[in-house]
Design a protein around this motif. Sequence first.
Motif, PDB file in Angstrom:
ATOM      1  N   LEU A  93      11.837   4.747  -0.790  1.00 59.45           N
ATOM      2  CA  LEU A  93      11.902   5.909  -1.687  1.00 59.45           C
ATOM      3  C   LEU A  93      13.135   6.763  -1.394  1.00 59.45           C
ATOM      4  CD1 LEU A  93       8.134   6.975  -1.796  1.00 59.45           C
ATOM      5  CD2 LEU A  93       9.383   5.420  -3.310  1.00 59.45           C
ATOM      6  N   GLU A  94      13.482   6.871  -0.095  1.00 62.36           N
ATOM      7  CA  GLU A  94      14.683   7.629   0.279  1.00 62.36           C
ATOM      8  C   GLU A  94      15.941   6.976  -0.306  1.00 62.36           C
ATOM      9  OE1 GLU A  94      12.194   7.016   2.333  1.00 62.36           O
ATOM     10  OE2 GLU A  94      11.604   8.961   3.155  1.00 62.36           O
TER      11      GLU A  94
ATOM     12  N   LYS B  78       0.843  -1.203   0.000  1.00 66.12           N
ATOM     13  CA  LYS B  78       0.000   0.000   0.000  1.00 66.12           C
ATOM     14  C   LYS B  78       0.872   1.245   0.000  1.00 66.12           C
ATOM     15  CE  LYS B  78      -4.078  -2.060   2.142  1.00 66.12           C
ATOM     16  NZ  LYS B  78      -4.912  -2.150   3.368  1.00 66.12           N
ATOM     17  N   GLU B  79       0.277   2.326  -0.428  1.00 68.44           N
ATOM     18  CA  GLU B  79       0.993   3.590  -0.595  1.00 68.44           C
ATOM     19  C   GLU B  79       1.742   4.018   0.662  1.00 68.44           C
ATOM     20  OE1 GLU B  79      -1.870   5.985  -2.795  1.00 68.44           O
ATOM     21  OE2 GLU B  79      -0.410   7.614  -2.652  1.00 68.44           O
ATOM     22  N   HIS B  80       1.006   4.024   1.792  1.00 71.33           N
ATOM     23  CA  HIS B  80       1.627   4.530   3.025  1.00 71.33           C
ATOM     24  C   HIS B  80       2.727   3.583   3.519  1.00 71.33           C
ATOM     25  CE1 HIS B  80      -1.425   1.797   4.804  1.00 71.33           C
ATOM     26  NE2 HIS B  80      -0.555   1.677   5.784  1.00 71.33           N
ATOM     27  N   GLU B  81       2.571   2.299   3.177  1.00 73.17           N
ATOM     28  CA  GLU B  81       3.607   1.326   3.538  1.00 73.17           C
ATOM     29  C   GLU B  81       4.890   1.600   2.752  1.00 73.17           C
ATOM     30  OE1 GLU B  81       0.874  -2.556   4.739  1.00 73.17           O
ATOM     31  OE2 GLU B  81       1.685  -2.356   2.703  1.00 73.17           O
ATOM     32  N   VAL B  82       4.697   1.898   1.488  1.00 73.87           N
ATOM     33  CA  VAL B  82       5.851   2.228   0.640  1.00 73.87           C
ATOM     34  C   VAL B  82       6.561   3.455   1.195  1.00 73.87           C
ATOM     35  CG1 VAL B  82       6.591   2.917  -1.673  1.00 73.87           C
ATOM     36  CG2 VAL B  82       4.739   1.263  -1.406  1.00 73.87           C
ATOM     37  N   ILE B  83       5.757   4.463   1.479  1.00 72.28           N
ATOM     38  CA  ILE B  83       6.319   5.735   1.950  1.00 72.28           C
ATOM     39  C   ILE B  83       7.083   5.544   3.261  1.00 72.28           C
ATOM     40  CG2 ILE B  83       5.693   8.026   2.870  1.00 72.28           C
ATOM     41  CD1 ILE B  83       3.466   8.051   0.693  1.00 72.28           C
TER      42      ILE B  83
ATOM     43  N   HIS C 261       0.723   4.048  -8.215  1.00 76.10           N
ATOM     44  CA  HIS C 261       0.340   5.148  -7.322  1.00 76.10           C
ATOM     45  C   HIS C 261       1.105   6.410  -7.712  1.00 76.10           C
ATOM     46  CE1 HIS C 261      -1.171   1.827  -4.864  1.00 76.10           C
ATOM     47  NE2 HIS C 261       0.037   1.298  -4.876  1.00 76.10           N
ATOM     48  N   PRO C 262       0.523   7.218  -8.581  1.00 74.29           N
ATOM     49  CA  PRO C 262       1.241   8.418  -9.071  1.00 74.29           C
ATOM     50  C   PRO C 262       1.643   9.378  -7.951  1.00 74.29           C
ATOM     51  CG  PRO C 262      -0.687   7.958 -10.406  1.00 74.29           C
ATOM     52  CD  PRO C 262      -0.770   7.050  -9.224  1.00 74.29           C
ATOM     53  N   SER C 263       0.954   9.347  -6.829  1.00 69.97           N
ATOM     54  CA  SER C 263       1.295  10.273  -5.735  1.00 69.97           C
ATOM     55  C   SER C 263       2.674   9.955  -5.154  1.00 69.97           C
ATOM     56  CB  SER C 263       0.230  10.217  -4.638  1.00 69.97           C
ATOM     57  OG  SER C 263       0.230   8.921  -4.063  1.00 69.97           O
ATOM     58  N   LEU C 264       3.156   8.723  -5.400  1.00 72.84           N
ATOM     59  CA  LEU C 264       4.503   8.354  -4.927  1.00 72.84           C
ATOM     60  C   LEU C 264       5.577   9.191  -5.623  1.00 72.84           C
ATOM     61  CD1 LEU C 264       4.363   4.444  -4.628  1.00 72.84           C
ATOM     62  CD2 LEU C 264       4.219   6.146  -2.807  1.00 72.84           C
ATOM     63  N   THR C 265       5.309   9.572  -6.863  1.00 65.85           N
ATOM     64  CA  THR C 265       6.261  10.422  -7.595  1.00 65.85           C
ATOM     65  C   THR C 265       6.408  11.773  -6.894  1.00 65.85           C
ATOM     66  OG1 THR C 265       5.591   9.338  -9.651  1.00 65.85           O
ATOM     67  CG2 THR C 265       6.824  11.391  -9.878  1.00 65.85           C
ATOM     68  N   ASP C 266       5.287  12.309  -6.399  1.00 72.19           N
ATOM     69  CA  ASP C 266       5.347  13.575  -5.651  1.00 72.19           C
ATOM     70  C   ASP C 266       6.213  13.411  -4.402  1.00 72.19           C
ATOM     71  OD1 ASP C 266       3.627  14.545  -7.536  1.00 72.19           O
ATOM     72  OD2 ASP C 266       1.811  14.174  -6.320  1.00 72.19           O
ATOM     73  N   GLU C 267       6.034  12.268  -3.741  1.00 70.21           N
ATOM     74  CA  GLU C 267       6.805  11.967  -2.534  1.00 70.21           C
ATOM     75  C   GLU C 267       8.299  11.917  -2.872  1.00 70.21           C
ATOM     76  OE1 GLU C 267       5.545  11.768   0.412  1.00 70.21           O
ATOM     77  OE2 GLU C 267       7.183  10.934   1.578  1.00 70.21           O
ATOM     78  N   ILE C 268       8.616  11.233  -3.966  1.00 76.99           N
ATOM     79  CA  ILE C 268      10.014  11.119  -4.413  1.00 76.99           C
ATOM     80  C   ILE C 268      10.595  12.500  -4.698  1.00 76.99           C
ATOM     81  CG2 ILE C 268      11.454  10.380  -6.388  1.00 76.99           C
ATOM     82  CD1 ILE C 268       9.670   7.804  -6.438  1.00 76.99           C
ATOM     83  N   GLU C 269       9.814  13.352  -5.374  1.00 78.65           N
ATOM     84  CA  GLU C 269      10.298  14.700  -5.710  1.00 78.65           C
ATOM     85  C   GLU C 269      10.559  15.534  -4.456  1.00 78.65           C
ATOM     86  OE1 GLU C 269       7.576  16.252  -8.625  1.00 78.65           O
ATOM     87  OE2 GLU C 269       8.506  15.088 -10.239  1.00 78.65           O
TER      88      GLU C 269
END
Lengths: 186, 266
Positions: free
Chosen positions: B12-13, B2-7, B35-43
């Motif tokens: 990503l770091e 899931k998204e929050h698990e990835v984050i 999950h396109p929002s992960l790209t925002d997190e990466i940026e």
Amino acid sequence: MTKKITYNQDELINLIRQRNQKAFTFLYDNYSKALFGVINSIVSSQEEAEDVLQNTFVKIWNNFESYEESKGRLYTWMLNIARNLAIDSTRSKHEKIKSKIQSTTDTVYQKNNLYVDDTAHESIGIRAILGTLKEEHKIIIDLAYFEGYTQEEISKKLNLPLGTVKTKVRQAILTLRDLTKKEFLQ
Amino acid sequence: MKEHEVISSGLLESYVLGTTTVEENELVRDLCIKHPSLTDEIELIEEALINYSAQTITPLNKELKNKISDKLFSNTNTETEIIPITKTDKTIRLYKLGIAASIVFFITSIAYIFYLQDNLHISEVNSIEIINAKISAEEKVYEQQQSLNALESKLQILSDPKIKTVGLKGMNSLASNSALIHWNTESDAVYFNASKLPATAAGKQYQLWAIVDGKPIDIGVIDLVNDTTFQKMKSVKGAQSFAVTIEKAGGAIAPTMDTMCLLGNV
């Protein structure tokens, strides 16, 4: 200081592929200081750091065909080039700078429990934005970011559990993100 | 995942820090597509790191940007341009070598053209000479054929048992000369045979006479062609003598006795 990205990564990559001078200007304006900070933490003199930065941009520009978007971020690719050239530079000068930095960070880490050593940060070349970034976070970030240590390597080096390292890396970066936000607001 | 698990995993770091494995990079790429929002997190992670290392205590030399820009966008800079310049030098050297080779080739070619032209001229001359030689050879063959034929016919004529040969003695202008008359007593054919008769004066010709019963009979003018003259004359019967006089070209009706130069009796 803060460079708001005005090209998205795809646009920028296309411009670089065309060897567009605007792309170079954008790359330099947005990434030169960050890459220089990394390089400067590895090599021993400003002059050497500038040489390495120059070689980094030349290599980015001339070897851009070897960059594959699917394998990572553009900045990460540039970061790897800068790190490797900096390490090569110190090796070619027969300066065992890596071990020097390691011993410095070891010292810092050991001292960390006692007090914050500001001169140690300066030796790494990064202005203290501390006060907000904890020393233990800073050490982990510097190892991961400047020297390219994997989380497993950091775990071994600092004798910390891997889970702890992961958490600390994340916490450290979150702190940095907060700082970035604050700078935007200023 | 899931998204929050990835984050919260720290993946990503590590991805931005460049410490992930190839497999992890592929995982991140696939997750970003899901999950396109992960790209925002990466940026955001990237931006934070960039801002962090950009805060270097040592200011960046402002000339460096132009220096690098010159290096990338113009070929006039020095130092590390040494390699391209060497390459250019090599290229120029190659070109120079090429040009030199071309010039040598050109000069050689010109010289060869002249040589060929010369040869051509020589062979032209040669060809003419060869043709001439061939012609003269053919002429010679023809002449020899002719003289052979003549000899054969002479032989044939002379070997005839009915031939009577009469010797003519030289007198006056032809005192040192002589001639023969071959006369077939059956067919009456007469042949004049002489060698090295001197040429007559212009407009004059030797003329042969047969003396029959004291009277001179014209049996033809003599054509001097070669050194040796063997000529069939007009036929005559009952001749007692033969005489040659010098008459006007084409012959005279009656002999001029003063110009008699050869005379012989049968």
